[in-house]
Design a protein around this motif. Structure first.
Motif, PDB file in Angstrom:
ATOM      1  N   LEU A 165     -43.274  30.012 -43.579  1.00  9.97           N
ATOM      2  CA  LEU A 165     -43.330  29.467 -41.985  1.00  9.97           C
ATOM      3  C   LEU A 165     -42.702  27.929 -41.680  1.00  9.97           C
ATOM      4  CD1 LEU A 165     -46.852  30.206 -40.966  1.00  9.97           C
ATOM      5  CD2 LEU A 165     -44.860  31.319 -40.234  1.00  9.97           C
ATOM      6  N   LEU A 166     -41.722  27.543 -42.343  1.00  9.54           N
ATOM      7  CA  LEU A 166     -40.983  26.535 -42.322  1.00  9.54           C
ATOM      8  C   LEU A 166     -39.598  26.549 -41.565  1.00  9.54           C
ATOM      9  CD1 LEU A 166     -42.339  23.763 -44.560  1.00  9.54           C
ATOM     10  CD2 LEU A 166     -42.688  23.906 -42.771  1.00  9.54           C
ATOM     11  N   PRO A 167     -38.775  27.740 -42.380  1.00  7.38           N
ATOM     12  CA  PRO A 167     -37.524  28.086 -42.217  1.00  7.38           C
ATOM     13  C   PRO A 167     -37.138  27.973 -41.061  1.00  7.38           C
ATOM     14  CG  PRO A 167     -38.110  29.009 -44.295  1.00  7.38           C
ATOM     15  CD  PRO A 167     -39.055  28.438 -43.750  1.00  7.38           C
ATOM     16  N   PRO A 168     -38.144  28.852 -39.670  1.00  5.72           N
ATOM     17  CA  PRO A 168     -38.135  29.024 -38.789  1.00  5.72           C
ATOM     18  C   PRO A 168     -38.111  27.521 -37.676  1.00  5.72           C
ATOM     19  CG  PRO A 168     -39.637  30.625 -39.673  1.00  5.72           C
ATOM     20  CD  PRO A 168     -38.915  30.315 -40.493  1.00  5.72           C
ATOM     21  N   ALA A 169     -39.405  27.248 -38.447  1.00  7.22           N
ATOM     22  CA  ALA A 169     -39.221  25.257 -37.802  1.00  7.22           C
ATOM     23  C   ALA A 169     -38.026  24.470 -37.920  1.00  7.22           C
ATOM     24  CB  ALA A 169     -40.265  25.178 -38.020  1.00  7.22           C
ATOM     25  N   PHE A 170     -37.540  24.552 -39.292  1.00 11.05           N
ATOM     26  CA  PHE A 170     -36.048  24.309 -40.083  1.00 11.05           C
ATOM     27  C   PHE A 170     -35.368  24.310 -38.541  1.00 11.05           C
ATOM     28  CE2 PHE A 170     -32.989  23.453 -42.247  1.00 11.05           C
ATOM     29  CZ  PHE A 170     -32.615  21.698 -42.206  1.00 11.05           C
ATOM     30  N   MET A 171     -35.070  25.283 -38.416  1.00  8.56           N
ATOM     31  CA  MET A 171     -33.545  26.156 -37.686  1.00  8.56           C
ATOM     32  C   MET A 171     -34.098  26.033 -35.837  1.00  8.56           C
ATOM     33  SD  MET A 171     -31.813  27.427 -39.862  1.00  8.56           S
ATOM     34  CE  MET A 171     -30.249  28.019 -38.898  1.00  8.56           C
ATOM     35  N   LEU A 172     -35.239  25.734 -35.530  1.00  8.81           N
ATOM     36  CA  LEU A 172     -35.420  24.914 -34.336  1.00  8.81           C
ATOM     37  C   LEU A 172     -35.217  24.604 -33.736  1.00  8.81           C
ATOM     38  CD1 LEU A 172     -36.580  26.168 -31.655  1.00  8.81           C
ATOM     39  CD2 LEU A 172     -39.000  25.547 -32.460  1.00  8.81           C
ATOM     40  N   GLY A 173     -35.957  22.997 -34.970  1.00  5.55           N
ATOM     41  CA  GLY A 173     -34.990  21.771 -35.206  1.00  5.55           C
ATOM     42  C   GLY A 173     -33.946  21.542 -35.262  1.00  5.55           C
ATOM     43  N   ILE A 174     -32.695  21.830 -35.634  1.00 11.10           N
ATOM     44  CA  ILE A 174     -31.552  22.088 -35.713  1.00 11.10           C
ATOM     45  C   ILE A 174     -31.583  22.820 -34.348  1.00 11.10           C
ATOM     46  CG2 ILE A 174     -29.645  23.185 -36.852  1.00 11.10           C
ATOM     47  CD1 ILE A 174     -30.450  23.025 -39.073  1.00 11.10           C
ATOM     48  N   GLY A 175     -31.816  23.544 -34.259  1.00  7.57           N
ATOM     49  CA  GLY A 175     -31.114  23.637 -32.597  1.00  7.57           C
ATOM     50  C   GLY A 175     -31.343  23.193 -31.399  1.00  7.57           C
ATOM     51  N   LEU A 181     -31.159  19.589 -32.065  1.00  7.53           N
ATOM     52  CA  LEU A 181     -30.306  18.670 -32.343  1.00  7.53           C
ATOM     53  C   LEU A 181     -29.581  18.737 -31.753  1.00  7.53           C
ATOM     54  CD1 LEU A 181     -31.037  16.105 -34.086  1.00  7.53           C
ATOM     55  CD2 LEU A 181     -30.110  17.791 -35.626  1.00  7.53           C
ATOM     56  N   ILE A 182     -28.756  20.673 -32.091  1.00  2.00           N
ATOM     57  CA  ILE A 182     -27.305  21.073 -31.084  1.00  2.00           C
ATOM     58  C   ILE A 182     -27.623  20.824 -29.767  1.00  2.00           C
ATOM     59  CG2 ILE A 182     -25.775  22.690 -31.310  1.00  2.00           C
ATOM     60  CD1 ILE A 182     -26.534  22.656 -34.426  1.00  2.00           C
ATOM     61  N   LEU A 183     -28.763  21.173 -29.615  1.00  6.84           N
ATOM     62  CA  LEU A 183     -28.681  21.849 -27.541  1.00  6.84           C
ATOM     63  C   LEU A 183     -28.462  19.711 -27.244  1.00  6.84           C
ATOM     64  CD1 LEU A 183     -29.006  23.835 -25.246  1.00  6.84           C
ATOM     65  CD2 LEU A 183     -31.533  22.671 -26.007  1.00  6.84           C
ATOM     66  N   HIS A 234     -34.572  17.537 -36.902  1.00  8.07           N
ATOM     67  CA  HIS A 234     -35.313  19.059 -37.554  1.00  8.07           C
ATOM     68  C   HIS A 234     -35.542  19.150 -38.619  1.00  8.07           C
ATOM     69  CE1 HIS A 234     -32.219  16.073 -39.573  1.00  8.07           C
ATOM     70  NE2 HIS A 234     -31.813  16.498 -40.442  1.00  8.07           N
ATOM     71  N   LEU A 235     -35.725  17.809 -38.698  1.00  7.28           N
ATOM     72  CA  LEU A 235     -37.165  17.670 -40.098  1.00  7.28           C
ATOM     73  C   LEU A 235     -38.916  16.875 -38.903  1.00  7.28           C
ATOM     74  CD1 LEU A 235     -35.319  15.210 -42.176  1.00  7.28           C
ATOM     75  CD2 LEU A 235     -36.024  17.073 -42.499  1.00  7.28           C
ATOM     76  N   LEU A 236     -38.104  16.461 -38.020  1.00  6.27           N
ATOM     77  CA  LEU A 236     -39.664  16.288 -36.904  1.00  6.27           C
ATOM     78  C   LEU A 236     -40.468  17.902 -36.490  1.00  6.27           C
ATOM     79  CD1 LEU A 236     -39.961  13.093 -35.106  1.00  6.27           C
ATOM     80  CD2 LEU A 236     -40.331  15.171 -33.373  1.00  6.27           C
ATOM     81  N   VAL A 237     -39.943  18.513 -36.368  1.00  6.99           N
ATOM     82  CA  VAL A 237     -40.666  20.088 -36.291  1.00  6.99           C
ATOM     83  C   VAL A 237     -41.254  20.151 -36.783  1.00  6.99           C
ATOM     84  CG1 VAL A 237     -39.987  22.158 -34.979  1.00  6.99           C
ATOM     85  CG2 VAL A 237     -38.845  19.752 -33.634  1.00  6.99           C
TER      86      VAL A 237
END
Length: 122
Positions: A73-83, A85-87, A95-98
């Motif tokens: 479950l954590l990799p999708p949450a990490f990628m959402l946080g990166i998204g 961050l970029i958006l 990317h760490l908070l989410v």
């Protein structure tokens, strides 16, 4: 639902306090309203994701099941946080908070309703 709102607001207090402490102790830039809004958005996304995770895949008993759930479950949450961050082009560690809040979001209520145990009348 009120429990989740209370958890969200408590998380915001901790993160806002962290950023203010960083300003006064470490000389980091003072958090602007935009920064605080980005933190609130990231925290809300993390708590919402944590609620969805608990609905889809409830927290198993302590053991290897919890580790597997965390790894899945954590990799999708990490990628959402990166998204995010970029958006938002944020200066916040979204990317760490989410994933942190998705992982920490508590699960309220029991998944298997059981009757309370009473001593037998004998």
């Amino acid at each position: 639902m009120l429990h989740y709102l209370r958890f969200y607001l408590g998380s915001l207090v901790v993160f806002f306090g962290f950023y203010l402490t960083g300003h006064y102790l470490l000389g980091l830039p003072f958090p602007t309203p935009v920064t605080l809004l980005q933190i609130a958005l990231g925290a809300g996304t993390g708590v919402g994701l944590g609620i969805v995770y608990h609905r889809i895949w409830p927290l198993p008993e302590p053991g290897i099941g919890r580790v597997i759930r965390l790894v899945v479950l954590l990799p999708p949450a990490f990628m959402l946080g990166i998204g995010l961050l970029i958006l938002l082009q944020a200066q916040v560690a979204l990317h760490l908070l989410v994933p942190l809040l998705a992982w920490l979001t508590p699960e309220y209520g029991s998944q298997d309703p059981s009757t309370p145990k009473r001593p037998s009348r004998g």
